[in-house]
Design an enzyme around this catalytic site. Sequence first.
Site, short mmCIF file in Angstrom:
data_model
loop_
_atom_site.label_atom_id
_atom_site.label_comp_id
_atom_site.label_asym_id
_atom_site.label_seq_id
_atom_site.Cartn_x
_atom_site.Cartn_y
_atom_site.Cartn_z
CG ASN A 109 -1.74 1.28 1.31
OD1 ASN A 109 -2.30 1.75 0.33
ND2 ASN A 109 -1.77 1.88 2.48
CD GLU A 110 -0.39 5.95 2.31
OE1 GLU A 110 -0.10 5.97 3.53
OE2 GLU A 110 -1.12 6.79 1.78
#
Length: 665
Positions: free
Chosen positions: A382-383
């Site tokens: 994701n991040e």
Amino acid sequence: MKIQKHSILLQVVVMSLLLSMLFPAGVAAQRPLKFTVKANEVKTAVSPNMWGIFFEDINLSADGGIYAELVKNRSFEFSAPLMGWSIPKEVAANGQVLVINRQLTNAANPRFARVTVPDIRNFALVNEGFRGMGIKAGERYNFSVYARQESATPVELTVALLDETGKAIGSTTITPAGNSWQRYKGSFTASATVSKGKLQVAFKGPGIVDIDMISLFPQHTWKERPNGLRADLVQLLADLHPGFLRFPGGCIVEGRELANRYQWKKTVGDVNEREVIMNRWNTEFAHRATPDYFQSFGLGFFEYFQLAEDIGASPLPILNCGMACQYNSGEVVAVNELAPYIQDALDLIAFANGDVNTTWGALRAKMGHPAPFNLEMMGVGNEQWGPQYVERYTIFAKAIKEKYPDIKLINSLGPGPDGDKFTFLNDTLRKLHADILDEHYYSSPDWFLKNASRYDAYDRKGPKIFAGEYAAHSKGVGNGDNKNTWQCALAEAAFMTGLERNTDVVVMASYAPLLAHVEGWQWTPDLIWFDNLRSYGTPNYYVQKMYANNKGSAVVPILKDNDVISGQDSVYASTVVDSATGELVMKLVNTSANSIPVELTVQGAKLATTGSLTTLRSNSLEGLNSLDQPMNISPVIQSIDIKGKTIRANIAPWSFYVIRSKMNK
């Protein structure tokens, strides 16, 4: 002579008033801005996936939100097993409830409740729902429970919906039989509408009965699917006509630690066997702690794929890459133990696309969807950021591309649009020839205005860009006082002209987060808000809708003085052609407090004499929509006259316009 002077003065005053009414401040003396639209010069095709949806289970988006289950902690698996349940004081002495853990024999659903009623008096459990239960008069409600009798005398269950005063507004009776687990069902119609209802399960003894998976759904769900999704919320998503649906997040993919990361295989198959875990947002923010926030996974990966198909969106699953949230624990799996994580990715592709004779394709068919879901892309992490992410992504990419070379991979560029984390990943992943880079930006409205030309100079030969999470924040990122103001929505509309103008680079974009319960949120702003009965789209929602519903098929130039229009004179613009309808589609944003006259001269096409003008605007930058005023700021559609090849219009202050016109080349 005096009378004549006064008469002339009066005429001047009247004329001035008329001019001020016809032409708002600054318009009467202002020359129109002259724009040129080159309708026959196609710059680039528009990605069919361009404007999409980002879904994450935050703000009670799934349980308590789009997943229509009304019972909270239906299988007693929360950290406090009876959280959400209570025993009315007036019957507390009439029996007892004991939560039993059978971890060794049923790890996915270990707990159940044993209710003992020693005599003929009634005992009861009451479930509070998710900030109450929204009940509609005339709606049919379907109750179910897994149960078994533990005594010779059967215990009878009376199931009733209660209003805010405790009055029953619908009920049914069920008598489980036998000492083996079976599912029992009952239905009834509610006699009143309440927003804070409760469910009461009364037990009439004497006897002992075991209960589990206590469930209540409205009969009318999206597409009338049993145990399905909340129809009004899905309709708001369907109305966007999104190009893709990204799921299940977001930071929820990562987990605070790897032990509570999102594992898709635990979210498919029999709902009764899906393992409940905590939701990572339950205590993430001290100012909005939500300790009763868990994930039942009634909305799991099969349901996500099905939802994407229902609303015409391409599925975009995001999988854990062996890294927990770096803002929390920062835990990573050892590189030599990545195999199970990679296998999860490979098996997901098989679940989505595999033949029904394969293991995962057979499960998909058993769940009711023999045809493949046509998965074409997947996110790895994701991040995440740093060299540890690159190391793991590289291993994932090699394994996935070897077996499924056509799958496009989405790769993280970290949590922000600039800085050391972003620069390192951007440089490194470009050298690795990554498919699509995921950029996130949460910032002020001013940032969005200043960055509308961000992609004008991006490398056309490098990886494509996914604007995976973005939203303008009125008070600052992470501030609970952020509102979905018109100023924020207008800034996003301006920024999106730059995304649309550069669809040869930016192939997907999605606002985030998507959904928020007005009493159960952790993060603001959000695209759609709801309570237990109602829902509404924010001004930001209507900006997204106007772009997605006017996506077009190819970008053509709109210029002022032979330059793109990106903030000059407070105006932002982009233009596409729609080959399906044969129309020219022009988007104009005015971020100033003054009306601005414009002349759009179209080259390379003959326009029809009339077109449509869709306007989204507010007289206040602080304007909002709400549950009570859901359409306060919403699109207004009217016809517009067109003379020759020129379209003339006054762009109102603080406004977003979409003009459509049929054309003949």
